[in-house]
Design a protein around this motif. Structure first.
Motif, short mmCIF file in Angstrom:
data_model
loop_
_atom_site.label_atom_id
_atom_site.label_comp_id
_atom_site.label_asym_id
_atom_site.label_seq_id
_atom_site.Cartn_x
_atom_site.Cartn_y
_atom_site.Cartn_z
N GLY A 50 91.53 66.79 23.83
CA GLY A 50 92.63 66.10 24.48
C GLY A 50 92.64 64.61 24.25
O GLY A 50 93.53 63.92 24.72
N SER A 51 91.67 64.11 23.53
CA SER A 51 91.58 62.68 23.22
C SER A 51 91.88 62.47 21.74
O SER A 51 91.94 63.40 20.96
N LEU A 52 92.04 61.21 21.38
CA LEU A 52 92.20 60.85 19.98
C LEU A 52 91.01 59.98 19.60
O LEU A 52 90.84 58.88 20.13
N ALA A 53 90.15 60.52 18.74
CA ALA A 53 88.95 59.80 18.31
C ALA A 53 89.26 59.00 17.06
O ALA A 53 90.01 59.45 16.19
N PHE A 54 88.67 57.82 16.99
CA PHE A 54 88.82 56.95 15.84
C PHE A 54 87.48 56.87 15.14
O PHE A 54 86.50 56.36 15.69
N MET A 55 87.46 57.40 13.93
CA MET A 55 86.27 57.40 13.10
C MET A 55 86.35 56.20 12.17
O MET A 55 87.38 55.99 11.51
#
Length: 113
Positions: A28-33
């Motif tokens: 449900g989150s947006l991860a930034f790699m």
């Protein structure tokens, strides 16, 4: 519930000068790699989660809005911080948290950029 789009835009802007940035939807989150390592996430409730130097975790937890993140009811290991929306209201506060994440990202990814 979807991730906080306004927060995601702020993170995108903060990472605009970084190399090898990839966005991944998870939990449900947006991860930034960044450079293949998770640097920050925009969570559904407006909280920013970031990866930081584990040696700095205790000091960072004393900052306004900072909390120890939990996953499935268990505390995550040192090196992760979640910051409530009120702890990142100002650009100065937000930028300082992103600097923590990027400084540690450079350390663990071996990037000097």
């Amino acid at each position: 519930m979807a991730y906080d789009k306004e927060l995601a835009d702020r993170v995108r802007d903060a990472l605009s000068g970084e190399h090898q940035v990839r966005e991944v939807k998870m939990f449900g989150s947006l991860a930034f790699m960044v450079n293949g390592k998770m640097a920050a996430t925009a969570n559904p409730d407006g909280r920013l989660m970031l990866r930081c130097d584990p040696e700095r975790t205790d000091a960072l937890l004393e900052r306004d809005g900072a909390e120890w993140p939990e996953m499935r009811g268990k505390l995550m290991s040192k090196g992760w911080i979640v910051v409530a929306d009120y702890g990142i209201e100002t650009e100065e506060a937000f930028d300082s948290w992103m600097a923590e994440a990027l400084d540690y990202n450079k350390k663990v990814s071996g990037s000097d950029d």
